[in-house]
Design an enzyme around this catalytic site. Structure first.
Site, short mmCIF file in Angstrom:
data_model
loop_
_atom_site.label_atom_id
_atom_site.label_comp_id
_atom_site.label_asym_id
_atom_site.label_seq_id
_atom_site.Cartn_x
_atom_site.Cartn_y
_atom_site.Cartn_z
N GLU A 248 0.84 -1.21 0.00
CA GLU A 248 0.00 0.00 0.00
C GLU A 248 0.87 1.25 0.00
OE1 GLU A 248 -2.40 -0.58 3.55
OE2 GLU A 248 -0.66 -0.25 4.84
N CYS A 313 5.45 35.15 7.50
CA CYS A 313 6.29 35.91 8.42
C CYS A 313 6.91 34.97 9.44
CB CYS A 313 5.46 36.97 9.12
SG CYS A 313 4.46 37.91 7.97
#
Ligand SMILES: *Cc1c(COP(=O)(O)O)cnc(C)c1O
Length: 364
Positions: A248, A313
């Site tokens: 998987e 920021c």
């Protein structure tokens, strides 16, 4: 002002730079990659780990190549069911809620004796794989989910407790073993783990074994690809008649088809170092921040090393450090390997910048 620099041909899915930042998914490349992976796997069943990238356009390309879907939440389950009502689905993940435990799925991956107790008490019918965390040495992995104390799966004592609880049960049927021990391993190392898991499963007398995902992807060297052919050949050698082997993978299937394309807003020198600020940032493409790497990108003309940052920021908003290329305001920057654990793991709402646009290339 951002100048209108023509976008390169390879991002031809974009009409103009006004659509930047953008995710561009090359569905033709994805299809070709999946076809090669599928051919290398022979009789091994392939499920896709949806958490790597649940974009419906990608899932539709994956659909003919996979035997089923591995989902890790009720949300992913509902998403996949809506797209493919009849598909096989395995539900895994630690911490399943009552509602998740009671969902109708092809396989339920049981993560603890407590979870199994709740399932048995509910009277719900289910076909289960028990997730084992074997105490095996795991070398060279980028993430380890097994081989020691982690919240994923059960140690052999936990498995033994579950096997005992399942004796004489007919609503909950033991189908086999599930293992997803590490991620970022090459074919040879994954085959060593596969052999350990198979030996363990045979000791329990089960014949269905899900070996997990975690096939290596190199962000440092994008051309260094997982060797699907030797992995497939190795699994064919390990498999005994009557055994069902399943894997998987997530990242190794979809990572290569996605690009994050953006444009330089500002270039500046601070204390001697060169920075290029691009539109968007790690709130769109969190992968370099979370993995601590430099996101690979399409190299432009060589130049003084420049650190490419986003608009957030925070000093953590770094996409690539010291890329040796010349960048000017308005230049288009194209980050590659952005098709898995990229947009869908990013903190989109931080700073409330606009979302990227999404484009799907269906022809060359
Ligand atoms: C995340 C996950 C996968 C997929 O891992 P990749 O590294 O993306 O291949 C497979 N199985 C389980 C249980 C997972 O949690």
């Amino acid at each position: 002002m951002i100048s209108a620099v023509p976008v390169r041909d390879r991002v031809s899915g974009l009409a103009s730079t006004a659509e930047l930042p953008a995710y561009v998914y090359d569905l033709v490349e994805l299809d070709a990659h999946l076809s090669a992976v599928r051919a290398a796997l022979g009789d091994v069943e392939l499920y896709y780990a949806v958490k790597a990238n649940p974009d419906p356009e990608l899932l539709r390309v994956l659909s003919p190549y996979v035997d089923g879907w591995e989902v890790a939440s009720g949300g992913e389950l509902a998403h996949v069911r809506e797209l493919f009502p009849d598909a096989s689905i395995a539900l895994g993940g630690p911490g399943k809620t009552e509602k998740e435990l009671l969902s109708e799925v092809t396989r339920l991956h049981v993560e603890s004796p407590g979870e199994l107790r709740r399932l048995l008490a509910s009277g719900h019918r289910a076909d289960v794989l028990l997730r084992v965390n074997l105490d095996v040495p795991i070398e060279g992995a980028s993430l380890a989910m097994g081989g020691g104390a982690t919240p994923f799966g059960m140690d052999p004592e936990g498995i033994a407790e579950c096997v005992a609880m399942l004796e004489g049960q007919d609503a909950v049927r033991l189908r086999g073993i599930h293992a997803h021990l590490a991620s970022g391993l090459d074919a040879a190392r994954l085959l060593v783990l596969a052999e350990a898991v198979l030996t363990y499963a045979r000791g329990l007398g089960v014949t269905e074994i899900n070996l997990g995902g975690g096939m290596a992807v190199s962000y440092a060297d994008p051309d260094d690809r997982f060797d699907w052919r030797s992995y497939g050949e190795g699994l064919a050698r390990l498999r005994r008649p009557g055994e069902v082997l399943r894997i998987e993978p997530g990242r190794s299937l979809t990572v290569y088809c996605g690009r994050y394309v953006t444009q330089v807003i500002d270039v500046k020198r601070v204390h001697g170092e060169l920075f290029a600020v691009v539109a968007g940032g790690t709130h769109h493409l969190r992968t370099p921040a979370t993995k601590g790497h430099d996101q690979p990108l399409v190299m432009g003309a060589p130049g003084e090393p420049v650190t490419i940052v986003g608009q957030l920021c925070t000093p953590k908003d770094i996409l690539a450090r010291k890329a040796p290329m010349r960048l000017e305001v308005g230049d288009v920057v194209e980050f590659t390997m952005a098709g898995a654990y990229a947009w869908n793991i990013s903190h989109h709402d931080f700073l409330m910048h606009p979302k990227p646009s999404f484009h799907y290339l269906t022809a060359r």
